[in-house]
Each structure stands twice: as structure tokens, then as C-alpha cells.
Design an enzyme around this catalytic site. Structure first.
Site, PDB file in Angstrom:
ATOM      1  N   ARG A  38       0.875  -1.428  -0.123  1.00 40.23           N
ATOM      2  CA  ARG A  38      -0.453  -0.225  -0.337  1.00 40.23           C
ATOM      3  C   ARG A  38       1.321   1.099  -0.216  1.00 40.23           C
ATOM      4  NH1 ARG A  38      -5.217  -1.907   4.056  1.00 40.23           N
ATOM      5  NH2 ARG A  38      -6.208  -2.495   2.621  1.00 40.23           N
ATOM      6  N   LYS A 199     -12.174 -10.427   9.052  1.00 42.35           N
ATOM      7  CA  LYS A 199     -13.324  -9.525   9.466  1.00 42.35           C
ATOM      8  C   LYS A 199     -14.886 -10.201   9.791  1.00 42.35           C
ATOM      9  CE  LYS A 199     -10.054  -5.235   7.495  1.00 42.35           C
ATOM     10  NZ  LYS A 199      -9.966  -4.263   7.203  1.00 42.35           N
TER      11      LYS A 199
HETATM   12  N1  ATP Z   1      -9.085 -18.905  11.107  1.00 45.56           N
HETATM   13  C1  ATP Z   1      -8.181 -17.979  11.029  1.00 45.56           C
HETATM   14  N2  ATP Z   1      -8.529 -17.637  12.723  1.00 45.56           N
HETATM   15  C2  ATP Z   1      -7.963 -16.298  12.999  1.00 45.56           C
HETATM   16  N3  ATP Z   1      -7.541 -16.107  12.217  1.00 45.56           N
HETATM   17  C3  ATP Z   1      -7.869 -16.046  10.991  1.00 45.56           C
HETATM   18  C4  ATP Z   1      -8.121 -17.338  10.221  1.00 45.56           C
HETATM   19  N4  ATP Z   1      -7.492 -17.271   8.690  1.00 45.56           N
HETATM   20  C5  ATP Z   1      -7.576 -16.353   8.937  1.00 45.56           C
HETATM   21  N5  ATP Z   1      -7.711 -14.950   9.843  1.00 45.56           N
HETATM   22  C6  ATP Z   1      -6.929 -13.919   9.567  1.00 45.56           C
HETATM   23  O1  ATP Z   1      -7.644 -12.764   8.623  1.00 45.56           O
HETATM   24  C7  ATP Z   1      -6.057 -11.835   8.875  1.00 45.56           C
HETATM   25  C8  ATP Z   1      -7.117 -11.496   7.576  1.00 45.56           C
HETATM   26  O2  ATP Z   1      -7.984 -10.934   7.638  1.00 45.56           O
HETATM   27  P1  ATP Z   1      -8.709  -9.441   6.544  1.00 45.56           P
HETATM   28  O3  ATP Z   1     -10.368  -9.818   6.637  1.00 45.56           O
HETATM   29  O4  ATP Z   1      -7.740  -8.047   7.250  1.00 45.56           O
HETATM   30  O5  ATP Z   1      -7.752  -9.767   5.282  1.00 45.56           O
HETATM   31  P2  ATP Z   1      -7.502  -8.786   3.926  1.00 45.56           P
HETATM   32  O6  ATP Z   1      -6.821  -8.621   3.255  1.00 45.56           O
HETATM   33  O7  ATP Z   1      -6.546  -7.745   5.698  1.00 45.56           O
HETATM   34  O8  ATP Z   1      -8.511  -7.932   4.146  1.00 45.56           O
HETATM   35  P3  ATP Z   1      -8.503  -6.006   3.976  1.00 45.56           P
HETATM   36  O9  ATP Z   1      -8.279  -5.532   3.391  1.00 45.56           O
HETATM   37  O10 ATP Z   1     -10.386  -5.509   3.917  1.00 45.56           O
HETATM   38  O11 ATP Z   1      -7.860  -6.055   5.794  1.00 45.56           O
HETATM   39  C9  ATP Z   1      -5.062 -12.555   9.483  1.00 45.56           C
HETATM   40  O12 ATP Z   1      -4.398 -11.301   9.792  1.00 45.56           O
HETATM   41  C10 ATP Z   1      -5.111 -13.859   9.144  1.00 45.56           C
HETATM   42  O13 ATP Z   1      -4.188 -13.806  10.310  1.00 45.56           O
HETATM   43  O1  3PG Z   2      -7.622  -2.352   5.014  1.00 44.99           O
HETATM   44  C1  3PG Z   2      -8.722  -2.241   4.970  1.00 44.99           C
HETATM   45  O2  3PG Z   2      -9.318  -2.942   4.564  1.00 44.99           O
HETATM   46  C2  3PG Z   2      -8.668  -0.259   4.570  1.00 44.99           C
HETATM   47  O3  3PG Z   2      -7.651  -0.057   5.499  1.00 44.99           O
HETATM   48  C3  3PG Z   2      -9.759  -0.172   6.039  1.00 44.99           C
HETATM   49  O4  3PG Z   2      -9.854  -0.527   6.877  1.00 44.99           O
HETATM   50  P1  3PG Z   2     -11.086  -0.424   7.712  1.00 44.99           P
HETATM   51  O5  3PG Z   2     -12.248  -1.837   7.463  1.00 44.99           O
HETATM   52  O6  3PG Z   2     -11.219  -0.518   9.439  1.00 44.99           O
HETATM   53  O7  3PG Z   2     -12.074   0.647   7.592  1.00 44.99           O
END
Ligand code: ATP
Ligand code: 3PG
Length: 399
Positions: A38, A199
Site C-alpha cells: 500500500r 473481518k
Molecule cells: N482461521 C483463522 N483464525 C484466525 N485468524 C485468521 C484465520 N484465517 C485468517 N485469519 C486472519 O485474517 C486476517 C486477514 O483478514 P482480513 O479480512 O483483514 O483480510 P485483508 O486481506 O486484510 O482484507 P482487508 O483489506 O479488507 O482488511 C489475517 O491477519 C489472518 O491471520
Molecule cells: O484494510 C482495509 O480494508 C482498509 O484500510 C479499511 O480498514 P477498515 O476496515 O478498518 O475501515
């Protein structure tokens, strides 16, 4: 063709204070950035503005602080940001509004760059409070939004501020919108979506619409734990939003009505805690011990996902399949990422992935350059995919 929103080409920035909304919400561990995508994808906008003589002021959120949490300060981002800018000095203000911010900005010469403290240290940011937006606007003359990955948030710095100053999209915002439209405006079927990550509460709602846009939806990560729990599967001590069981049942019903096939894990890699070197076991999904956590999907699930990819013409992916930062819980994400890259190269799969941690996971798998397009956005990407308007993009549209 005129872009639907103003771009940097439409701004005269020389000598002007330009407020740039970035997304520096990057993966970190032990105080260090673990994936700088990013930051790197933001750099061209900052360099262009600085080289055109602007006084560049970077705004961003970091994490989801409850008040001024020092652990979520943007101060550790100064050095990585400066490095991404070829070593250009980056000033830092301990607040994003008021005298601390104004004092740092007043020191900027044309071409100078400064980063302000975490926007979300002020409740007015997430409330899109007009007074907070005005306090931000008072700091500069122009506004650039280069945070496509936060554009799904109608917050003061992503939406309110855009109405208070002459505004434009940054180069990353422009590139994300153009690339996603090109790859996914009319995707070739079958469209397979993979949604994982953790999330759960903010993304489960998205799935109800997503099932109307894709032919097959694979769910992994902690997202799957909640859907499995809603199906009556004992997920033991796993991360799970048990109070969202009704939403899960609504998603199942919506998927059935839309003719979208839901694919959930059939096996899992479990452990007593999330830590390196911990004892693990691979179990059938209905055999999770009550004192164990699901931390990755198992090999049988990987095979099932890859079978779906073999039939897909379009893949969209947000969220790792397991806690990939801690091996061996990266195994499924790496295996599926490499298969997606192979099919992209050899079978013409159109593969689009996005998300802060997803990008990091793809980089760990060594495939971030081998998919069709990798977006910096996760939640925003999913909402864009659903066809939802993104407040941060809509606020930039030419009126
Ligand atoms: N089974 C699980 N138990 C706990 N944590 C998990 C599991 N599977 C994935 N994760 C965690 O999910 C996190 C990533 O989730 P997230 O939804 O933030 O993805 P992202 O690619 O960062 O999407 P965004 O940009 O929307 O945040 C990682 O930190 C990972 O360790
Ligand atoms: O990691 C993301 O998806 C963006 O930075 C938005 O973060 P947020 O879900 O905490 O608004």
C-alpha cells in the site's frame, strides 16, 4: 474519454498545500511493516505532487483505535514512507488537526512532504462529523483521495472533506477503478469468489449481495468458522462470531435463491493456540476438538477449492484462508494462490485479488505479480464487486 472524476491532471498544485488521503493501514508485526504494497502503490502520487511543487500532507487511518492508542500511531510509518519515496524527508505531526498539524505544515517548502497522526484518534473521523471535516479542510487548499481501499468508508477524510476543497483522485485511486472495471465489469462465467480473513462482522453482510454476483463462493478463514457454527458444526475454540448465525442462515438462503454454490471447508488444521511451533493436527471439519482452534483449512479443502478454480473463468479473492502470518497456517493460502497463478498463466483465468493481508499473503506465496490484477483494497473491493457505490469515489465525481 473523460474520467468520471477529476484526476491530478485537473489540479494546479504548485505552492498549494495538498491534503492526500492515503491508506497506510498496512500489515505490521513487532513494530515493523510486513507488507509495504500500500505504501509503494501510494508513492507515485506523492512524488508527482511534490515534483509539481505542492506541499504534500498525508492523511491516513491505522487499525481501529478506541481513542488515542499509542500502539496504533502512524509514527512508525514515517521511515517506510520516506524509503518508498527514495529517501525524501517526511515530517510528522502528532495530531491530524489543529496547531500540531498546522505547525508542521507551515514548515513545508514546495515539494515537502509530511504525515499527520492517525485520523481515527478522533471520533469525528468515523462519524463523518462536519466540524472534524472542516478542521481537516482548514489545513490545506486542495484534496486528493488516493485511498481506494478505504473508499467504502463514508468518513470525514474519505467523504466529507471532498466536498470542502477542490478534489481529485490520486493515481492509485484512478488505477484501481480503471483496472477493476477492465477486469470485472462483465466477468466471464463461471465466476468463483474466495472470501476468507477475519473481518467476520463487517464482511458477512457483504456476502448476501455477493452471492448474487458470483456462481460459486468459497469461504475460508475465520469467516468460514462462523458459517460452519451456524450450520451446527462444533468449531471448538476457533475465532467465530456466534451472534451472526442468523446472518449466515440468510446468506445460505440468498445463495440458494441466486443459484450460487457455497463451498465451505471439509477439513481443518487445528491447534491449541495461534503460535509458531505449536502442535497441530488435521481433522475432518466435524471432528474439531472443543479445546482446539481452526487456524487453516486442510488439504482436502484445498483440493476442493482448486477443483473449483479449474472450472472457473474468473476468480475474485479477498481474505486469506488461514492465519497465514504464522506458518504452517499459511499452507492453504499459498497452495491456492500458486494454483490460481498457474491457471492464470496456462488457462487464461482472469484472477483479481485484494486486501491488505491478502496482498501480503500473495507476496508470501510469491505470486503477487502473477495474477491478472492485485488490488490494495479488501472490503472496498468486495463492495465494489457487489455494485455498491463507494462513498470515497462518489465524492470525487465530476458534478
Ligand atoms: N482461521 C483463522 N483464525 C484466525 N485468524 C485468521 C484465520 N484465517 C485468517 N485469519 C486472519 O485474517 C486476517 C486477514 O483478514 P482480513 O479480512 O483483514 O483480510 P485483508 O486481506 O486484510 O482484507 P482487508 O483489506 O479488507 O482488511 C489475517 O491477519 C489472518 O491471520
Ligand atoms: O484494510 C482495509 O480494508 C482498509 O484500510 C479499511 O480498514 P477498515 O476496515 O478498518 O475501515
Amino acid at each position: 474519454m473523460t474520467a468520471p472524476f477529476r484526476t491530478l491532471d485537473d489540479l494546479d498544485v504548485a505552492g498549494q498545500v495538498v491534503l492526500v488521503r492515503a491508506d497506510l493501514n498496512v500489515p505490521m508485526a513487532d513494530g515493523r511493516v510486513t507488507d509495504a504494497t500500500r505504501i509503494e502503490r501510494l508513492a507515485p502520487t506523492l512524488v508527482e505532487l511534490a515534483d509539481r511543487g505542492a506541499k504534500v500532507v498525508v492523511l491516513s487511518h491505522f487499525g481501529r483505535p478506541k481513542g488515542k492508542d499509542p500502539a496504533l500511531s502512524l509514527a512508525p510509518l514515517v521511515a517506510p514512507l520516506s524509503a518508498a519515496l527514495g529517501g525524501r524527508p517526511v515530517g510528522f505531526a502528532v495530531d491530524c488537526i489543529g496547531l500540531p498539524a498546522a505547525a508542521v505544515i507551515d514548515q513545508l517548502a514546495p515539494g515537502g512532504i509530511a504525515l499527520l497522526e492517525n485520523l481515527r484518534f478522533h471520533p469525528g473521523e468515523e462519524k463523518n462529523d462536519p466540524a472534524f471535516a472542516k478542521a481537516l479542510a482548514a489545513l490545506g487548499q486542495l484534496y486528493v483521495n488516493d485511498a481506494f481501499s478505504a473508499a467504502h468508508r463514508a468518513h470525514a477524510s474519505t467523504e466529507g472533506l471532498a466536498h470542502l476543497l477542490p478534489s481529485a483522485a490520486g493515481r492509485l485511486m484512478q488505477a484501481e477503478c480503471e483496472a477493476l472495471a477492465k477486469a470485472l465489469e462483465t466477468p466471464e462465467k463461471p465466476v468463483v469468489a474466495i472470501v476468507g480473513g477475519s473481518k467476520v462482522s463487517t464482511k458477512l453482510d457483504l456476502l448476501q449481495n455477493l452471492v448474487t454476483k458470483v456462481d460459486r463462493l468459497v469461504i475460508g478463514g475465520a469467516m468460514a468458522n462462523t458459517l460452519l457454527f451456524a450450520r451446527g458444526v462444533d468449531v471448538g475454540a476457533s475465532l467465530c462470531e456466534r451472534d451472526m448465525a442468523e446472518t449466515c442462515r440468510e446468506i445460505e438462503a440468498a445463495a440458494k435463491a441466486a443459484g450460487c454454490t457455497l463451498i465451505l471447508p471439509v477439513d481443518a488444521v487445528v491447534a491449541a493456540k495461534l503460535a509458531a511451533g505449536v502442535e497441530t493436527a488435521t481433522v475432518a471439519i466435524d471432528q474439531v476438538p472443543s479445546d482446539r482452534m481452526i487456524l487453516d483449512v486442510g488439504p482436502a479443502t484445498v483440493a476442493a477449492i482448486n477443483a473449483q478454480l479449474a472450472e472457473a473463468r474468473t476468480l475474485v479473492w479477498n481474505g486469506p484462508l488461514g492465519a497465514f502470518e504464522t506458518p504452517p497456517f499459511d499452507a492453504a493460502t499459498v497452495a491456492v494462490a500458486r494454483e490460481a497463478a498457474r491457471l492464470t498463466a496456462e488457462a487464461g483465468l482472469v484472477s483479481v485479488a485484494g486486501g491488505g493481508d491478502t496482498v501480503a499473503a500473495l507476496a508470501a506465496a510469491g505470486v503477487e505479480e502473477r495474477l491478472t490484477y492485485v488490488s490494495t483494497a479488501g472490503g472496498a473491493f468486495l463492495e465494489w464487486l457487489e455494485g455498491r457505490s463507494l462513498p470515497g469515489v462518489e465524492a470525487l465525481r465530476r458534478r
